[in-house]
Design an enzyme around this catalytic site. Structure first.
Site, PDB file in Angstrom:
ATOM      1  N   HIS A 134       0.841  -1.199   0.000  1.00 55.51           N
ATOM      2  CA  HIS A 134       0.000   0.000   0.000  1.00 55.51           C
ATOM      3  C   HIS A 134       0.878   1.252   0.000  1.00 55.51           C
ATOM      4  O   HIS A 134       0.872   2.028   0.951  1.00 55.51           O
ATOM      5  CB  HIS A 134      -0.933   0.003   1.204  1.00 55.51           C
ATOM      6  CG  HIS A 134      -1.878  -1.169   1.261  1.00 55.51           C
ATOM      7  ND1 HIS A 134      -1.479  -2.429   1.634  1.00 55.51           N
ATOM      8  CD2 HIS A 134      -3.200  -1.266   0.996  1.00 55.51           C
ATOM      9  CE1 HIS A 134      -2.532  -3.248   1.590  1.00 55.51           C
ATOM     10  NE2 HIS A 134      -3.577  -2.568   1.211  1.00 55.51           N
TER      11      HIS A 134
ATOM     12  N   HIS B  96     -14.902  -3.489  -0.505  1.00 55.19           N
ATOM     13  CA  HIS B  96     -14.697  -2.259   0.262  1.00 55.19           C
ATOM     14  C   HIS B  96     -14.277  -1.123  -0.653  1.00 55.19           C
ATOM     15  O   HIS B  96     -13.662  -1.344  -1.691  1.00 55.19           O
ATOM     16  CB  HIS B  96     -13.728  -2.424   1.431  1.00 55.19           C
ATOM     17  CG  HIS B  96     -12.294  -2.792   1.143  1.00 55.19           C
ATOM     18  ND1 HIS B  96     -11.910  -3.894   0.427  1.00 55.19           N
ATOM     19  CD2 HIS B  96     -11.133  -2.190   1.527  1.00 55.19           C
ATOM     20  CE1 HIS B  96     -10.575  -3.967   0.392  1.00 55.19           C
ATOM     21  NE2 HIS B  96     -10.085  -2.927   1.040  1.00 55.19           N
TER      22      HIS B  96
HETATM   23  C1  DHB Z   1      -8.878  -0.684   5.110  1.00 54.60           C
HETATM   24  C2  DHB Z   1      -8.862  -1.810   4.293  1.00 54.60           C
HETATM   25  C3  DHB Z   1      -7.756  -2.090   3.496  1.00 54.60           C
HETATM   26  O1  DHB Z   1      -7.696  -3.145   2.632  1.00 54.60           O
HETATM   27  C4  DHB Z   1      -6.659  -1.284   3.537  1.00 54.60           C
HETATM   28  O2  DHB Z   1      -5.587  -1.651   2.825  1.00 54.60           O
HETATM   29  C5  DHB Z   1      -6.656  -0.142   4.339  1.00 54.60           C
HETATM   30  C6  DHB Z   1      -7.775   0.156   5.112  1.00 54.60           C
HETATM   31  C7  DHB Z   1     -10.037  -0.344   5.982  1.00 54.60           C
HETATM   32  O3  DHB Z   1     -10.917  -1.191   6.196  1.00 54.60           O
HETATM   33  O4  DHB Z   1     -10.080   0.760   6.513  1.00 54.60           O
HETATM   34 FE    FE Z   2      -5.791  -3.157   1.358  1.00 53.88          FE
END
Ligand code: DHB
Ligand code: FE
Length: 288
Positions: A59, A197
């Site tokens: 990330h 998400h």
């Molecule tokens: C969230 C989910 C993720 O996959 C990530 O890399 C960073 C944050 C979250 O749920 O906030």
């Molecule tokens: Fe992630």
């Protein structure tokens, strides 16, 4: 020879790592999430791998926007947990397997996949949270992960991202690579990230239970058709960060049935909403 015995699929939510590190796993909000991994912790003790090929996304931690490999394989003896802004997670240093990693790089690149060779990198929650979920926190007097880990990073952060089909084909190439490594090793391939998400824009907070559960069904029963899901469908249905699910296709492509063997046995399946901003999905598949 080395053998791929199983694949594991799991979300990598950073707040899950924080809940573990801060001793909050028994709190009412988190308890149902960790309950879904109780089976898994016992299962991995009973089916202990020598090496995990851990497919995850960085990330913008090890790879800044200056340089973004589509596929990258970690070749080092060890990988430090990254500082993601709150200090590094208090988890063990990850021990690699440079010999197997070098063999995979040689084989997979000769099978026409362009891997970036990474000799030094830190690993973020995308890799450490799945390890914590499966192994729990190692005891202080034996503070190490119980197996070696080859970090395998896929870019799903900066467009263009690879398709599910390419990830599925890559999994098949990784399987051929592992099974031509001349050492008796029990190898698992883990696909991480997802499920639905979206962390940004007007649809931030999007969760799609129907898509997630249909994806789990299809991934188990018909991986080839799952591989054909176009990138835009992930984004529409599972949200902008739901695209992380293409990494599950690498692990699924490495299973025996895809190469003409028997269908895998689903040892465990778990789904829960919510955890942080994400739907939690988790599968364990065994090769017979
Ligand atoms: C969230 C989910 C993720 O996959 C990530 O890399 C960073 C944050 C979250 O749920 O906030
Ligand atoms: Fe992630």
């Amino acid at each position: 020879m080395a053998k791929i015995t199983a694949s594991v699929y799991t979300s990598h939510i950073p707040a899950v790592g924080a809940a573990i590190d801060l001793g909050k796993t028994g709190e009412p909000y988190w308890q149902p999430v960790f309950k879904g991994y109780e089976f898994s912790k016992q299962w991995i003790r009973d089916n202990a791998p020598d090496v995990v090929i851990l497919v995850y996304n960085d990330h913008a931690t090890a790879f800044s926007l200056d340089m973004i490999p589509t596929f990258a394989i970690g070749m080092s003896e060890s990988f430090q947990p990254a500082d993601e802004g709150w200090g590094p997670r208090p988890v063990p240093v990850v021990q690699g397997h440079p010999e197997l990693a070098a063999h995979i790089a040689q084989s997979v690149i000769q099978q026409d996949f362009d891997l970036t060779i990474v000799n030094t990198m830190d690993v973020d929650h995308g890799l450490t949270v799945p390890l914590s979920l499966m192994f729990g926190q190692p005891p202080a007097d034996d503070f190490r992960w119980p197996c070696k880990v080859i970090p395998f990073a896929v870019n799903v952060v900066q467009y263009p991202v690879p398709s599910g089909q390419r990830c599925f084909n890559l999994g098949q190439a990784i399987r051929r690579a592992v099974e031509s490594f001349d050492e008796d090793l029990n190898v698992q391939v883990w696909g991480t990230g997802g499920m639905s998400h979206q962390l940004q824009g007007p649809r931030a907070g999007l969760i799609n239970r129907e898509f997630d559960n249909a994806f789990l069904d299809q991934l188990i029963a018909d991986p080839a058709s799952t591989a054909a899901i176009p990138h835009i469908n992930y984004v529409r249905e599972a949200g902008s960060e739901g695209i992380e699910l293409v990494m599950w296709m690498v692990a699924r492509g490495a299973m025996a049935d895809v190469a003409g063997g028997q269908a895998p046995r689903v040892a465990h399946r778990f789904y829960h909403v919510p955890a942080s901003n994400t739907a939690v999905g988790h599968l364990i598949m065994e090769n017979s």
